[in-house]
Design a protein around this motif. Structure first.
Motif, PDB file in Angstrom:
ATOM      1  N   ARG A  20      20.925  69.665  16.470  1.00  0.00           N
ATOM      2  CA  ARG A  20      20.945  68.667  15.399  1.00  0.00           C
ATOM      3  C   ARG A  20      19.652  68.675  14.585  1.00  0.00           C
ATOM      4  O   ARG A  20      19.664  68.470  13.376  1.00  0.00           O
ATOM      5  N   LEU A  24      19.518  69.164  10.611  1.00  0.00           N
ATOM      6  CA  LEU A  24      18.988  68.050   9.828  1.00  0.00           C
ATOM      7  C   LEU A  24      17.842  68.522   8.939  1.00  0.00           C
ATOM      8  O   LEU A  24      17.783  68.184   7.746  1.00  0.00           O
ATOM      9  N   THR A  25      16.938  69.323   9.486  1.00  0.00           N
ATOM     10  CA  THR A  25      15.802  69.820   8.714  1.00  0.00           C
ATOM     11  C   THR A  25      16.253  70.696   7.557  1.00  0.00           C
ATOM     12  O   THR A  25      15.764  70.552   6.419  1.00  0.00           O
ATOM     13  N   LEU A 137      25.407  63.481   8.097  1.00  0.00           N
ATOM     14  CA  LEU A 137      24.528  62.642   8.928  1.00  0.00           C
ATOM     15  C   LEU A 137      25.305  61.518   9.597  1.00  0.00           C
ATOM     16  O   LEU A 137      25.035  61.172  10.752  1.00  0.00           O
ATOM     17  N   VAL A 149      17.891  57.307  10.482  1.00  0.00           N
ATOM     18  CA  VAL A 149      18.375  58.545   9.858  1.00  0.00           C
ATOM     19  C   VAL A 149      18.408  58.405   8.345  1.00  0.00           C
ATOM     20  O   VAL A 149      17.969  59.304   7.603  1.00  0.00           O
TER      21      VAL A 149
END
Length: 508
Positions: A20, A24-25, A137, A149
């Protein structure tokens, strides 16, 4: 929500584990590169106007047409996210973005329309990738994590547009040498670094990106697509023409706006009666989602009300260079980046209502002095005021986004994101066109007679500065009105909505 093993290892839709953090990055960095394109041309506007030999009313189309195409694409994103693979959607979107950046970079100065077409390509890509990020997300993290988040996501949605003017000013200041390569002092160079970022992220996405959003075989309703494109397209196109043609132009302003509203109404009515709607507008029946979306749109309008006009004020009234005007805004951009994650974490604890009230109050207080700026107002004072405004924006933007999404069932996330993002982009496009037209019209009607330039150049210059100030004061006053309206509506928001929300197939 993605399924997880007993040990908490996330699995994609094919049942394979993935990281994850890496995904996400990649999403945040790549989307940052795309969102940077939204406002980076604000500081470069005088340079663009000079190179392409266009007036402000025409030059502002580089921003409004971007927002127009972006606003058209976002409603389509719900269908795309539901129908197609997450991985391939990202790869295609960023390939389109790269092509659009390259086309803008290489556009000849004799062809303004080519440059606009390149901006539209960029907007189409961002119109797919930005709402898709929010959907991904929502499906990767639980509601309890959503505030933090979304706060991290604020680094993209809030910081990228905020830092765009400073980035462009840095590029336009002088030639820069990075790793042995020379970046030329040109508006074209503005596109080079994002192109490099997108290239690296695209290659890494080939390796790491997975299918995360649930897909189902939904058919494309072409009539809904046509209504969506025509409705939002005509509505936003009418507003983009206001600055150049004026509010009284029947053919290019009034009729497109009226026709757009009528077609959007037909579109909404059709979606409400469809079993599988192209865009599920029934999410607006949820009062918390609807109100939060409206308040968030007002926060965007309040932000853009100063952010787009301030670099022009700094360069045209104070005579600052693009870099100096960009650096004036940099502390505010950094403030946005620092406060957004903190505001997201605070949302998890105190809810959106308190944050929104405090945030809009700070925003309004920070905007009032802009109405009274003069030709001699110290730049450091403007920097402090702008930083205060961005502090207020950061306190409300991501908590509002998190609150809107938490108000909906997870299975509605794609359509909720599309509806929420559409409202935000339509608001941005309308306010940029509105403020550009108001500023330009006031300057035009207040400027001294051309004959004074020959008879008394000093008096002409002074009167011209006063005319510009009147125009910018009007745009800043509109920005204040949006902040005040948002403050009033924030009192009607609920506190925490995630606690009473029914979880749908997710991890609690």
């Amino acid at each position: 929500m993605i399924e997880e093993r007993v040990k908490g290892q996330p699995l994609d839709r094919q049942g394979s584990p993935f990281n994850r953090g890496i995904i996400l990055t990649l999403i945040l960095v790549a989307t940052f590169g795309g969102m940077l394109m939204q406002t980076s041309l604000g500081t470069a506007m005088p340079t663009l106007m000079n190179d392409f030999n266009v007036l402000l009313a025409t030059g502002q189309q580089a921003t409004t047409w971007f927002l127009l195409a972006n606003g058209i694409m976002i409603p389509v994103s719900a269908y795309l996210a539901t129908k197609f693979s997450t991985r391939w959607l990202y790869l295609i979107a960023y390939a389109i973005l790269w092509v659009g950046m390259f086309a803008a970079y290489s556009a000849p100065t004799s062809a303004w329309n080519v440059f606009l077409a390149a901006r539209i390509l960029q907007a189409i890509a961002v119109g797919i990738s930005m709402p898709l990020m929010q959907v991904v997300l929502v499906n990767m993290f639980s509601p309890k994590q959503m505030g933090a988040v979304m706060g991290t996501m604020g680094l993209v949605i809030g910081l990228a547009p905020a830092i765009g003017p400073t980035y462009a000013g840095w590029i336009l200041d002088k030639n820069h040498v990075i790793l042995g390569f020379t970046l030329e002092q040109s508006w074209r160079t503005i596109f080079l670094i994002p192109m490099l970022v997108i290239t690296i992220c695209w290659v890494l996405m080939l390796i790491f990106m997975r299918d995360i959003v649930p897909n189902r075989d939904v058919s494309l309703d072409f009539l809904s697509l046509l209504e969506s494109v025509l409705g939002f397209g005509l509505f936003l196109w009418g507003f983009t023409n206001v600055a150049s043609d004026g509010w009284d132009n029947l053919q290019t302003v009034i009729l497109p706006i009226i026709a757009g509203v009528a077609i959007i109404a037909i579109f909404v009515r059709r979606q409400l009666h469809m079993k599988n709607p192209f865009l599920d507008v029934s999410v607006f029946k949820n009062k918390q989602f609807a109100l939060t979306t409206v308040v968030m749109a007002l926060s965007m309008m309040a932000m853009m009300g100063v952010e787009m006009m301030l670099p022009l004020y700094m360069q045209q009234v104070h005579g600052l260079s693009p870099l100096s005007s960009g650096l004036t805004l940099l502390p505010g951009a950094l403030m946005m980046g620092i406060v957004s994650p903190l505001a997201g974490a605070a949302y998890d604890k105190v809810g959106v209502k308190r944050l929104a009230r405090v945030g809009f109050t700070i925003l309004a207080i920070g905007t009032i002095p802009f109405i009274f700026l003069t030709t001699t107002t110290p730049e450091h004072f403007i920097t402090v005021l702008y930083g205060l405004r961005m502090f207020g924006i950061a306190m409300v933007m991501m908590p509002l986004t998190a609150s809107a999404m938490n108000a909906l069932a997870r299975e509605q996330s794609a359509h909720g994101t599309a509806a929420n993002s559409t409202a935000r982009q339509v608001a941005s496009a309308v306010v940029v066109a509105l403020l550009s037209s108001v500023t330009q019209n006031i300057i035009t009607h207040s400027q001294p007679a051309a004959s004074l330039k020959d008879s008394n150049p000093l008096a002409f210059a002074g009167d011209m500065l006063e005319a510009m100030l009147k125009g910018y004061h009007a745009s800043f006053a509109l920005g204040l009105s949006f902040a005040l309206f948002g403050l009033i509506l924030s009192f009607f928001l609920q506190g925490h909505v995630a606690k009473g929300k029914k979880e749908v197939g997710g991890v609690k």
